[in-house]
Scaffold this active site. Structure first.
Site, PDB file in Angstrom:
ATOM      1  N   HIS A   1     -20.714  28.150 -41.794  1.00  0.00           N
ATOM      2  CA  HIS A   1     -21.707  28.015 -40.733  1.00  0.00           C
ATOM      3  C   HIS A   1     -21.253  27.075 -39.617  1.00  0.00           C
ATOM      4  O   HIS A   1     -21.918  26.957 -38.577  1.00  0.00           O
ATOM      5  CB  HIS A   1     -23.017  27.510 -41.358  1.00  0.00           C
ATOM      6  CG  HIS A   1     -24.227  27.837 -40.580  1.00  0.00           C
ATOM      7  ND1 HIS A   1     -25.091  26.886 -40.116  1.00  0.00           N
ATOM      8  CD2 HIS A   1     -24.725  29.019 -40.159  1.00  0.00           C
ATOM      9  CE1 HIS A   1     -26.079  27.466 -39.452  1.00  0.00           C
ATOM     10  NE2 HIS A   1     -25.877  28.754 -39.458  1.00  0.00           N
ATOM     11  N   LYS A  36     -19.515  25.542 -36.408  1.00  0.00           N
ATOM     12  CA  LYS A  36     -19.213  26.089 -35.087  1.00  0.00           C
ATOM     13  C   LYS A  36     -18.442  25.026 -34.312  1.00  0.00           C
ATOM     14  O   LYS A  36     -19.014  24.018 -33.893  1.00  0.00           O
ATOM     15  CB  LYS A  36     -20.501  26.480 -34.369  1.00  0.00           C
ATOM     16  CG  LYS A  36     -21.260  27.580 -35.117  1.00  0.00           C
ATOM     17  CD  LYS A  36     -22.674  27.753 -34.631  1.00  0.00           C
ATOM     18  CE  LYS A  36     -23.352  28.865 -35.401  1.00  0.00           C
ATOM     19  NZ  LYS A  36     -23.497  28.562 -36.843  1.00  0.00           N
ATOM     20  N   HIS A  77     -31.853  27.858 -30.901  1.00  0.00           N
ATOM     21  CA  HIS A  77     -30.895  28.059 -31.975  1.00  0.00           C
ATOM     22  C   HIS A  77     -30.159  26.752 -32.242  1.00  0.00           C
ATOM     23  O   HIS A  77     -29.406  26.633 -33.198  1.00  0.00           O
ATOM     24  CB  HIS A  77     -29.909  29.176 -31.608  1.00  0.00           C
ATOM     25  CG  HIS A  77     -29.056  29.607 -32.744  1.00  0.00           C
ATOM     26  ND1 HIS A  77     -27.756  29.194 -32.897  1.00  0.00           N
ATOM     27  CD2 HIS A  77     -29.313  30.396 -33.803  1.00  0.00           C
ATOM     28  CE1 HIS A  77     -27.244  29.718 -33.993  1.00  0.00           C
ATOM     29  NE2 HIS A  77     -28.166  30.453 -34.566  1.00  0.00           N
ATOM     30  N   LYS A  81     -29.844  22.842 -33.430  1.00  0.00           N
ATOM     31  CA  LYS A  81     -30.406  22.069 -34.537  1.00  0.00           C
ATOM     32  C   LYS A  81     -30.205  20.596 -34.228  1.00  0.00           C
ATOM     33  O   LYS A  81     -29.069  20.155 -33.973  1.00  0.00           O
ATOM     34  CB  LYS A  81     -29.726  22.384 -35.871  1.00  0.00           C
ATOM     35  CG  LYS A  81     -29.938  23.809 -36.372  1.00  0.00           C
ATOM     36  CD  LYS A  81     -28.897  24.733 -35.847  1.00  0.00           C
ATOM     37  CE  LYS A  81     -29.027  26.112 -36.479  1.00  0.00           C
ATOM     38  NZ  LYS A  81     -28.454  27.185 -35.650  1.00  0.00           N
TER      39      LYS A  81
END
Length: 605
Positions: A263, A265, A491, A493
């Site tokens: 996950h 990025k 999107h 966090k």
């Protein structure tokens, strides 16, 4: 039991089973809408499709099967469109919505597709709309985007906040001032920031052809390494995407614990002038870069060290270099060795943030504090200071996906995670401050720029929600008037600790990690071991690294000032509680009572 709302009724089971027992791969779960549980995460897999049909971003076999039964968007017949300045036609292609989910412990997850209902078929004599060849198709349907204005991309070095180096992504359809100081992927990769030689792209979802097009033409054939988590058929599809691009190579991240995802990025950019790191929240797909709220930390340009420098040279006060090298080493990947060596040869001393990563595994002893939420706890313990009246300083968490929290808050949220988020220095006091969790409501999604398809990237399932109704009492709306992004669904966090009047921050974290045990880790064996399923990465800002006691909140972060001392929180403070009528967005149940901003309703298949 049933829950009523202005958007209809959804049924909640009385089951209190946790999600430890998972359905086998490829089986369907029951609920208001059936979703397929898959054990291997699958990224964006666009297949070449002739215009005017939108390219379908497909991964697992389950999703390919779903593609055969796709439905097309339908207008809400009795109500006018809320699309404003958007074109009023409706695409005759499917509205495919993607998630970036890491729902914990086998809740139906992984980039599931969500279809809008059917539209009256076109007459055979009706001329189909022409699709502009130069514009890549959108996974949500080509009309879900407002075309970029001519000045959307930067032609000169933009005015950026160099204090914190925290930036939001540009969003189409906003007043120009709200994109001043924000960045698009084309800006990041442009020659304005360096003469690119090679790059690495760590991510969860990929559209290889689209990604390649984001590099400027002069850099488009420079070597790119893709770090991904795909396996088996999904990996084969990803490799197939890259066949036209011989400069693209792959590195598969090891995912040895079930239901884990890659996950993280991150971009590593090697220039003729030096080296740069970008840690961000966006997938490498078109849908993530235009009408969602996303964020990133962009490092300074790190220069090359003089030859003969010591092994410890180029370290920052936050030990960013050491921690980045340790994170890369955790992949145990030969493909990353040359990048590890390159980083060692550069001076990263200007980094002022702490790296907070997760890597899959079970950790004991001192290794427990290397990753996940215990890593964050250790950093807050070592590098923040107790504050007078800290019991009144609320903890804020904001995310786009939610895993299984257990039967009540004591199971993980308060028992583990809240203890981490409330750590302030070496204080022995363990206060119980307010906890504000930001997650979009149905109304937030309905009235968003994308309309209901935005909910495809907010993968909170009914199967999870029905087991943790207690959690919803913590929820707050997505409101971001200060950044112009109230209608650009998050999107991003972020997690932070704010003062009682919300004018100061004790710390701030931007990360890929959603609210889940898979992302942050869960204690096991009487708290002597932590188990983490997924790769995640974020950066932590603490005031001491900036010679400050707290961060002042910038209430008006746009247009950006290069020297502002205020921290640009991406949403409005204080957060707004859900009203009695608000429901959290749940992606796999229908919403047919009211149309969205495009005049459509939402009926998952």
């Amino acid at each position: 039991m049933s829950q009523d709302s202005q958007h209809g009724r959804w049924t909640v089971s009385s089951s209190d089973d946790d999600d430890e027992h998972l359905p086998p791969s490829g089986t369907k779960t029951s609920g208001p809408a059936s979703l397929v549980a898959v054990t291997a995460p699958v990224e964006v897999k666009p297949e070449p499709i002739k215009p005017p049909v939108t390219s379908l971003i497909i991964g697992s076999e389950a999703r390919q099967s779903a593609a055969l039964n796709q439905s097309n968007p339908v207008k809400y017949e009795t109500s006018p469109s809320f699309a404003g300045k958007r074109k009023k036609e409706v695409s005759d292609s499917a509205g495919w919505a993607l998630s970036d989910s890491d729902e914990d412990d086998g809740d139906v997850k992984k980039k599931s597709v969500s279809n809008l209902p059917k539209q009256t078929p076109h007459s055979p004599n009706t001329k189909k709309p022409k699709v502009e060849k130069e514009r890549p198709p959108s996974p949500h349907g080509r009309l879900y985007y407002i075309d970029e204005p001519e000045d959307f991309f930067e032609s000169s070095i933009p005015c950026l906040n160099d204090t914190y180096r925290f930036y939001l992504n540009k969003v189409t359809g906003l007043d120009k001032k709200y994109n001043s100081g924000a960045l698009h992927i084309r800006d990041i990769l442009s020659p304005l920031f360096g003469t690119l030689k090679e790059s690495v792209q760590f991510n969860y979802c990929f559209d290889i052809a689209w990604m390649v097009q984001q590099y400027p033409s002069e850099f488009r054939d420079r070597p790119v390494l893709i770090v991904h988590g795909d396996k088996r058929e999904a990996k084969a599809r990803l490799v197939q995407q890259a066949q036209p691009f011989p400069h693209v190579r792959f590195c598969q991240a090891k995912l040895d614990i079930a239901f884990g995802t890659h996950h993280t990025k991150m971009m590593l950019l090697w220039y003729e002038e030096g080296f740069r790191v970008i840690i961000l929240t966006s997938n490498l797909i078109r849908a993530d870069w235009y009408q969602k709220t996303q964020g990133m930390w962009m490092s300074p340009l790190f220069p090359r060290l003089p030859k003969g420098s010591s092994a410890t040279a180029g370290e920052s006060s936050t030990f960013f270099k050491r921690d980045l090298l340790e994170y890369l080493a955790s992949y145990r990947a030969p493909e990353l060795e040359e990048w590890i060596q390159r980083i060692k040869e550069h001076d990263l001393s200007e980094a002022r943030v702490y790296l907070v990563g997760s890597t899959p595994g079970r950790y004991v002893g001192s290794d427990m504090e290397r990753w996940g939420h215990l890593r964050l706890r250790k950093l807050l313990y070592d590098h923040t200071n107790p504050i007078s009246g800290e019991e009144g300083w609320p903890v804020i968490g904001q995310f786009s996906s939610i895993g299984s929290m257990g039967l009540d808050k004591t199971k993980w949220l308060a028992g583990e995670f809240q203890r981490t988020l409330t750590t302030l220095g070496k204080s022995s006091i363990r206060p119980d401050p307010p906890v504000h969790l930001l997650y979009p409501s149905v109304e937030d999604v309905r009235m968003s720029l994308e309309g209901y398809p935005a909910g495809g990237s907010l993968p909170y399932s009914i199967q999870t929600a029905q087991k943790q109704l207690w959690l919803h009492s913590f929820f707050h709306r997505w409101k971001a008037n200060s950044t112009g992004r109230s209608h650009a669904m998050p999107h991003i966090k972020t997690y932070m600790r704010a003062s009682p009047d919300f004018t100061q921050l004790a710390w701030f974290l931007v990360t890929s990690a959603n609210l889940s045990k898979a992302a942050w880790g869960a204690l096991e064996k009487n708290n002597t071991q932590i188990m983490i399923r997924s790769y995640e990465l974020g950066v932590l800002y603490v005031p001491s690294a900036f010679n400050m006691k707290t961060f002042p909140v910038d209430k008006n972060p746009f247009p950006v000032s290069s020297s502002s001392s205020g921290f640009p929180v991406p949403f409005d403070l204080p957060p707004t509680c859900y009203s009695s009528k608000d429901q959290p967005w749940i992606w796999n149940i229908p919403y047919s009572q009211a149309p969205d901003t495009h005049g459509n309703i939402w009926v998952p298949s």
